[in-house]
Write a protein that holds these residues in place. Structure first.
Motif, mmCIF file in Angstrom:
data_model
loop_
_atom_site.group_PDB
_atom_site.id
_atom_site.type_symbol
_atom_site.label_atom_id
_atom_site.label_comp_id
_atom_site.label_asym_id
_atom_site.label_seq_id
_atom_site.Cartn_x
_atom_site.Cartn_y
_atom_site.Cartn_z
ATOM 1 N N VAL A 272 -18.031 -26.861 -25.553
ATOM 2 C CA VAL A 272 -17.348 -27.194 -26.806
ATOM 3 C C VAL A 272 -16.625 -25.973 -27.346
ATOM 4 C CG1 VAL A 272 -17.667 -27.951 -29.196
ATOM 5 C CG2 VAL A 272 -18.958 -29.051 -27.362
ATOM 6 N N ALA A 273 -17.279 -24.805 -27.293
ATOM 7 C CA ALA A 273 -16.669 -23.566 -27.788
ATOM 8 C C ALA A 273 -15.387 -23.246 -27.033
ATOM 9 C CB ALA A 273 -17.664 -22.421 -27.655
ATOM 10 N N SER A 274 -15.394 -23.451 -25.718
ATOM 11 C CA SER A 274 -14.211 -23.129 -24.917
ATOM 12 C C SER A 274 -13.031 -24.034 -25.259
ATOM 13 C CB SER A 274 -14.536 -23.223 -23.422
ATOM 14 O OG SER A 274 -14.943 -24.533 -23.071
ATOM 15 N N GLN B 122 -21.154 -32.128 -32.466
ATOM 16 C CA GLN B 122 -20.919 -30.756 -32.089
ATOM 17 C C GLN B 122 -22.139 -30.004 -31.542
ATOM 18 O OE1 GLN B 122 -19.502 -29.483 -35.854
ATOM 19 N NE2 GLN B 122 -21.479 -28.851 -36.602
ATOM 20 N N THR B 123 -23.344 -30.560 -31.709
ATOM 21 C CA THR B 123 -24.516 -29.744 -31.371
ATOM 22 C C THR B 123 -25.246 -30.170 -30.108
ATOM 23 O OG1 THR B 123 -25.894 -31.131 -32.777
ATOM 24 C CG2 THR B 123 -24.909 -29.197 -33.789
ATOM 25 N N THR C 179 -9.265 -33.261 -22.584
ATOM 26 C CA THR C 179 -8.074 -33.838 -21.939
ATOM 27 C C THR C 179 -6.880 -33.823 -22.892
ATOM 28 O OG1 THR C 179 -9.440 -35.287 -20.566
ATOM 29 C CG2 THR C 179 -7.124 -35.885 -20.814
ATOM 30 N N ILE C 180 -7.130 -34.232 -24.139
ATOM 31 C CA ILE C 180 -6.063 -34.234 -25.145
ATOM 32 C C ILE C 180 -5.554 -32.814 -25.381
ATOM 33 C CG2 ILE C 180 -5.556 -34.641 -27.592
ATOM 34 C CD1 ILE C 180 -7.564 -36.967 -27.485
ATOM 35 N N ARG D 259 -21.050 -34.112 -23.942
ATOM 36 C CA ARG D 259 -20.950 -35.523 -24.283
ATOM 37 C C ARG D 259 -19.549 -36.039 -23.976
ATOM 38 N NH1 ARG D 259 -24.944 -38.021 -26.930
ATOM 39 N NH2 ARG D 259 -26.624 -36.771 -27.820
ATOM 40 N N SER D 260 -19.415 -37.364 -23.944
ATOM 41 C CA SER D 260 -18.153 -37.992 -23.574
ATOM 42 C C SER D 260 -16.999 -37.575 -24.487
ATOM 43 C CB SER D 260 -18.292 -39.518 -23.579
ATOM 44 O OG SER D 260 -18.719 -39.976 -24.849
ATOM 45 N N VAL D 261 -17.299 -37.292 -25.773
ATOM 46 C CA VAL D 261 -16.234 -36.900 -26.695
ATOM 47 C C VAL D 261 -15.593 -35.593 -26.250
ATOM 48 C CG1 VAL D 261 -17.734 -35.617 -28.275
ATOM 49 C CG2 VAL D 261 -15.628 -36.647 -29.135
ATOM 50 N N TRP D 262 -16.372 -34.715 -25.589
ATOM 51 C CA TRP D 262 -15.808 -33.452 -25.102
ATOM 52 C C TRP D 262 -14.753 -33.707 -24.032
ATOM 53 C CZ3 TRP D 262 -15.651 -31.333 -20.213
ATOM 54 C CH2 TRP D 262 -15.196 -30.016 -20.134
#
Length: 293
Positions: free
Chosen positions: A239-241, A287-288, A128-129, A120-123
């Motif tokens: 996400v885990a990475s 997160q899922t 990046t941050i 998702r875009s939040v990732w």
């Protein structure tokens, strides 16, 4: 129901983050090969003891996904060798930034290419941050010119780490993470075994060496691998990475608090950015799921 996977990954990353601190106390003569061997053997033994006590061996060994367990072990050993080799050629700062910073990108590429899954875009925002944070965290340690060819070593290390995370999701389907990681670490120790014949081992027999090996084996192997890869079972690999970047964050904090390393404004900014990225990723509603695009 709240997904506990990201929390387990963060706890595992905190355990991983003690690796550098423990190695700082290792006696002279310790090498990446002997440290890896001791860490994997003790880590596998620690999980074996835990599995026996907790009854985790109820699963049939024949039902385990051995192909992915072997691929995980090869990826883990490859990361160890590539990462430490890259540090020798590029320095700790460049090696860490390129290897750890590229891991989430590699993971997203692998998942999109082979599983048609997009984060998702939040990732993208959080990653990046986090990458900027990793750069700031290591900025004061950058020095000299690095041959561009040598940067392929940490890039390959990042790829190996990404493959390890992706294979973990496949290897642990329907199985205990503790049993799976016990087998993976035992395989890594087996694959790495020939190297000990070319490296000094007497440092392990000293009191300080034994304590370092126990710390590395129990904290940064048994606990770290079981928690981190147990969390990957219910967390998207990309996400885990990115959540795994809590490891260099923790290492920086231990360096400042335990080893009295200097803390500049740049370092502090990097810590804050990585913390921000982790907060973005552990929100329950983000997160899922993967993007449907």
């Amino acid at each position: 129901m709240i997904n506990k996977g990201p929390l387990l990954i963060l706890l595992g990353s905190v355990c991983f983050s003690f690796s550098g601190t423990f190695q700082q106390f290792a006696p002279s003569g310790a090498t990446p090969f002997t440290i890896t061997e001791a860490r994997m053997l003790i880590g596998a033994a620690g999980l074996l003891f835990w599995c026996l006590l907790s009854g985790k061996f109820s699963v049939s060994f024949g039902s385990l996904r051995w192909k992915y367990l072997v691929l995980m072990a090869v990826s883990l050993l490859s990361f160890q060798l590539l990462f430490f080799s890259s540090i020798l050629k590029t320095g700790v700062a460049v090696g860490t930034v390129v290897a750890i910073g590229s891991t989430p990108i590699w993971t997203a590429i692998i998942e999109k290419t082979f599983f048609n899954k997009s984060p998702r875009s939040v990732w993208f925002i959080a990653t990046t941050i986090a990458v900027v944070g990793i750069i700031l965290l290591n900025l004061q340690n950058f020095s000299g010119q690095v041959n561009i060819l040598y940067t392929f070593l940490p890039l390959l290390a990042g790829l190996a780490y990404a493959l390890e995370i992706v294979f973990a999701k496949e290897a642990m389907q329907g199985s205990s993470s503790e049993v799976c990681m016990m087998i993976v670490m035992a395989l890594v120790a087996l694959f790495n075994l020939p190297s000990i014949f070319f490296n000094e081992l007497t440092w392990i027999l000293t009191f300080r060496g034994a304590l370092v090996c126990l710390g590395l084996g129990i904290v940064t192997a048994s606990m770290a691998f079981a928690l981190f890869f147990g969390g990957t079972k219910t967390t998207p690999a990309a996400v885990a990475s990115t959540l795994g970047m809590a490891e260099p964050l923790g290492a920086a904090l231990w360096g400042i608090t335990l080893l009295h390393e200097p803390c500049s404004l740049t370092t502090l900014s990097g810590i804050v950015l990585i913390l921000l990225s982790l907060i973005l990723l552990i929100k329950p509603e983000k997160q899922t799921a993967y993007s449907t695009q």
